[in-house]
Design a protein around this motif. Structure first.
Motif, PDB file in Angstrom:
ATOM      1  N   LYS A 175      56.446 -40.586 -57.651  1.00  0.00           N
ATOM      2  CA  LYS A 175      57.109 -39.460 -58.307  1.00  0.00           C
ATOM      3  C   LYS A 175      56.060 -38.412 -58.680  1.00  0.00           C
ATOM      4  N   LEU A 176      56.430 -37.147 -58.577  1.00  0.00           N
ATOM      5  CA  LEU A 176      55.509 -36.073 -58.925  1.00  0.00           C
ATOM      6  C   LEU A 176      54.974 -36.245 -60.344  1.00  0.00           C
ATOM      7  N   ILE A 177      55.847 -36.650 -61.239  1.00  0.00           N
ATOM      8  CA  ILE A 177      55.474 -36.739 -62.646  1.00  0.00           C
ATOM      9  C   ILE A 177      54.497 -37.868 -62.937  1.00  0.00           C
ATOM     10  N   ASP A 178      54.376 -38.822 -61.990  1.00  0.00           N
ATOM     11  CA  ASP A 178      53.534 -40.008 -62.206  1.00  0.00           C
ATOM     12  C   ASP A 178      52.167 -39.905 -61.527  1.00  0.00           C
ATOM     13  N   LEU A 179      51.891 -38.821 -60.833  1.00  0.00           N
ATOM     14  CA  LEU A 179      50.634 -38.719 -60.078  1.00  0.00           C
ATOM     15  C   LEU A 179      49.427 -38.652 -61.013  1.00  0.00           C
ATOM     16  N   THR A 180      48.323 -39.235 -60.543  1.00  0.00           N
ATOM     17  CA  THR A 180      47.075 -39.226 -61.317  1.00  0.00           C
ATOM     18  C   THR A 180      45.908 -38.929 -60.378  1.00  0.00           C
ATOM     19  N   ALA A 181      44.730 -38.792 -60.970  1.00  0.00           N
ATOM     20  CA  ALA A 181      43.529 -38.560 -60.164  1.00  0.00           C
ATOM     21  C   ALA A 181      43.282 -39.709 -59.206  1.00  0.00           C
ATOM     22  N   ARG A 182      43.750 -40.858 -59.575  1.00  0.00           N
ATOM     23  CA  ARG A 182      43.578 -42.025 -58.707  1.00  0.00           C
ATOM     24  C   ARG A 182      44.277 -41.825 -57.363  1.00  0.00           C
ATOM     25  N   ASP A 183      45.403 -41.098 -57.384  1.00  0.00           N
ATOM     26  CA  ASP A 183      46.126 -40.845 -56.137  1.00  0.00           C
ATOM     27  C   ASP A 183      45.323 -39.956 -55.194  1.00  0.00           C
ATOM     28  N   MET A 184      44.552 -39.021 -55.742  1.00  0.00           N
ATOM     29  CA  MET A 184      43.684 -38.193 -54.902  1.00  0.00           C
ATOM     30  C   MET A 184      42.638 -39.065 -54.224  1.00  0.00           C
ATOM     31  N   ARG A 185      42.085 -40.014 -54.963  1.00  0.00           N
ATOM     32  CA  ARG A 185      41.084 -40.929 -54.377  1.00  0.00           C
ATOM     33  C   ARG A 185      41.734 -41.834 -53.328  1.00  0.00           C
ATOM     34  N   LYS A 186      42.974 -42.217 -53.579  1.00  0.00           N
ATOM     35  CA  LYS A 186      43.693 -43.055 -52.619  1.00  0.00           C
ATOM     36  C   LYS A 186      43.910 -42.314 -51.302  1.00  0.00           C
ATOM     37  N   LEU A 187      44.259 -41.028 -51.407  1.00  0.00           N
ATOM     38  CA  LEU A 187      44.446 -40.219 -50.198  1.00  0.00           C
ATOM     39  C   LEU A 187      43.126 -40.063 -49.452  1.00  0.00           C
ATOM     40  N   GLU A 188      42.053 -39.818 -50.177  1.00  0.00           N
ATOM     41  CA  GLU A 188      40.740 -39.695 -49.542  1.00  0.00           C
ATOM     42  C   GLU A 188      40.370 -40.969 -48.799  1.00  0.00           C
ATOM     43  N   ALA A 189      40.608 -42.130 -49.417  1.00  0.00           N
ATOM     44  CA  ALA A 189      40.292 -43.407 -48.780  1.00  0.00           C
ATOM     45  C   ALA A 189      41.123 -43.611 -47.521  1.00  0.00           C
ATOM     46  N   ALA A 190      42.398 -43.205 -47.571  1.00  0.00           N
ATOM     47  CA  ALA A 190      43.276 -43.376 -46.407  1.00  0.00           C
ATOM     48  C   ALA A 190      42.821 -42.523 -45.234  1.00  0.00           C
ATOM     49  N   THR A 191      42.445 -41.272 -45.510  1.00  0.00           N
ATOM     50  CA  THR A 191      42.015 -40.393 -44.417  1.00  0.00           C
ATOM     51  C   THR A 191      40.690 -40.852 -43.821  1.00  0.00           C
ATOM     52  N   ARG A 192      39.797 -41.331 -44.656  1.00  0.00           N
ATOM     53  CA  ARG A 192      38.516 -41.833 -44.128  1.00  0.00           C
ATOM     54  C   ARG A 192      38.743 -43.083 -43.291  1.00  0.00           C
ATOM     55  N   ALA A 193      39.608 -43.974 -43.784  1.00  0.00           N
ATOM     56  CA  ALA A 193      39.907 -45.194 -43.031  1.00  0.00           C
ATOM     57  C   ALA A 193      40.599 -44.871 -41.711  1.00  0.00           C
ATOM     58  N   GLY A 194      41.315 -43.747 -41.686  1.00  0.00           N
ATOM     59  CA  GLY A 194      41.994 -43.334 -40.458  1.00  0.00           C
ATOM     60  C   GLY A 194      41.105 -42.623 -39.466  1.00  0.00           C
ATOM     61  N   GLY A 195      39.834 -42.440 -39.813  1.00  0.00           N
ATOM     62  CA  GLY A 195      38.883 -41.859 -38.872  1.00  0.00           C
ATOM     63  C   GLY A 195      38.681 -40.368 -38.993  1.00  0.00           C
ATOM     64  N   LEU A 196      39.240 -39.727 -40.017  1.00  0.00           N
ATOM     65  CA  LEU A 196      39.020 -38.294 -40.179  1.00  0.00           C
ATOM     66  C   LEU A 196      37.591 -38.020 -40.638  1.00  0.00           C
ATOM     67  N   GLY A 197      37.048 -36.902 -40.192  1.00  0.00           N
ATOM     68  CA  GLY A 197      35.716 -36.491 -40.594  1.00  0.00           C
ATOM     69  C   GLY A 197      35.721 -35.896 -41.986  1.00  0.00           C
ATOM     70  N   GLN A 198      34.521 -35.529 -42.433  1.00  0.00           N
ATOM     71  CA  GLN A 198      34.373 -35.026 -43.797  1.00  0.00           C
ATOM     72  C   GLN A 198      35.171 -33.745 -44.020  1.00  0.00           C
ATOM     73  N   THR A 199      35.099 -32.821 -43.067  1.00  0.00           N
ATOM     74  CA  THR A 199      35.804 -31.545 -43.225  1.00  0.00           C
ATOM     75  C   THR A 199      37.313 -31.734 -43.216  1.00  0.00           C
TER      76      THR A 199
END
Length: 412
Positions: A89-113
């Motif tokens: 839910k939008l109302i439940d988002l935290t900074a941890r979710d930003m880190r979770k997204l970063e981890a997912a994209t890195r694990a998926g092979g995306l580069g730094q940019t």
């Protein structure tokens, strides 16, 4: 019962009728429920999830974003943000979710940019939600985002650029493409995975070699000397080439996106399939560029020998249909492989680095910065503010200097 306001400012009312008082009471209750449901639908839903909001946000984005921007942002949102955070839910988002997204994209092979861009995209989506009245915690809006990667793009050394142009003019002198063994019918399917992958690699290399050999040298000169972007060159048509005034008008580019996805207010010409001619990247990119004598001669020669394009494209496929960006890039890489030119890191130069080369050569020739940015389309000095005679002469003189530096001389 009141139901909003009329155009004249008066209260609009809705009435119910029935044969009995009981029927009227029932209809009145139904009307109240209907109006309450409409009001509730317009109100902000505190249980709105990230996926539900992204669906709404993309519907709005489609109305005003450029087609390629919409295709890119919608693809990234649906591939990375929705699977990772869509159920939150939008109302439940935290900074941890930003880190979770970063981890997912890195694990998926995306580069730094790319990882940075996806995080920035999430922030844009959430800021838009907050502007609509949804409660989005500040903790995720101010959360640390992954830093963008450092670009290793650079200009192509002059000697390498000269070798590339020289080779492009003499494809008959190239070494042959890699050989692909002919195998009996049906035996390819029986090859082990490594052998099958190698066979596919060789086939792609042969196709790229042929594509590079079929590309007229003027295409690469347009990148190295005129500073044309890939889309600008692939979308250039002969009616934009003025041999009398010796100029190119750069006001359109070739882009790929689904038919019918153009937002209002953008002038688009549909060619075929997903290929469209759209306005150039920025207003500054809309410009007029002078042609040096070598380029005039090369373009006239190419116009006379090329297969006609039904769309009047200057550098299409052999069939005359639009050239895709991946195919053009593969031809550019194949040309580098023939010559043995590569980036200092060992990778091939990307085609956009030819624009870096244009700027570097112009500055090295002591060309004033205003003239440089007018040629490559990096400022408001554009065709909307036409060159004066002196400005065009200065640009032509500047390109002549670079032409000489690249060894472009007319045959006597």
């Amino acid at each position: 019962m009141p139901d909003g306001w009329s155009a004249s400012g008066r209260v609009k009312r809705r009435y119910v009728y029935g044969a009995t008082e009981k029927e009227c009471a029932r209809k009145f209750r139904d009307l109240k429920r209907e109006l309450w449901a409409d009001d509730n639908a317009r109100a902000v839903n505190p249980r709105k999830t990230v996926k539900q909001w992204i669906d709404d946000w993309l519907d709005d984005l489609k109305l005003h974003a450029r087609p390629r921007t919409f295709t890119s942002d919608s693809g990234l949102a649906r591939k990375w943000v929705v699977p990772t955070l869509g159920a939150r839910k939008l109302i439940d988002l935290t900074a941890r979710d930003m880190r979770k997204l970063e981890a997912a994209t890195r694990a998926g092979g995306l580069g730094q940019t790319s990882t940075h861009y996806v995080a920035a995209l999430l922030r844009r989506i959430l800021i838009a939600a907050k502007a609509e009245g949804y409660k989005v915690p500040d903790s995720i809006l101010v959360a640390r985002m992954p830093a963008p990667g450092e670009s290793d793009r650079t200009s192509i050394p002059v000697d390498d650029a000269m070798q590339l142009l020289s080779a492009a003019m003499m494809p008959e002198s190239w070494p042959p493409p890699p050989e692909l063994d002919r195998l009996p019918y049906g035996s390819v399917k029986k090859l082990p995975p490594t052998a099958l992958a190698e066979r596919k690699r060789i086939r792609r290399a042969r196709m790229a070699w042929r594509r590079a050999a079929d590309t007229d040298p003027s295409r690469w000169v347009a990148a190295l000397l005129q500073g044309l972007r890939s889309g600008e060159a692939r979308g250039l048509t002969w009616d934009r080439v003025d041999f009398d005034s010796k100029t190119l008008t750069i006001d359109r580019q070739l882009q790929e996106f689904p038919v019918g996805s153009t937002p209002p207010g953008i002038s688009v010409v549909h060619l075929e399939s997903s290929y469209h001619l759209t306005p150039v990247k920025t207003r500054a990119g809309d410009r007029v560029v002078p042609l040096v004598p070598w380029m005039v001669h090369a373009l006239k020669k190419w116009r006379d020998i090329q297969q006609p394009s039904p769309y009047g494209l200057v550098w299409p496929r052999l069939s005359g249909s639009p050239m895709s960006q991946p195919d053009e890039l593969s031809a550019w890489k194949a040309l580098q492989a023939v010559v043995g030119v590569e980036h200092p890191s060992g990778r091939p130069f990307v085609l956009h680095e030819a624009r870096h080369t244009t700027v570097s050569l112009l500055l090295a020739a002591d060309v004033p910065p205003p003239v440089v940015i007018a040629i490559v389309g990096h400022s408001t000095f554009s065709s909307s503010q036409p060159y004066s005679h002196t400005d065009m002469a200065a640009a032509r003189e500047a390109l002549a200097k670079v032409s000489d530096r690249l060894g472009l001389e007319l045959e006597s």
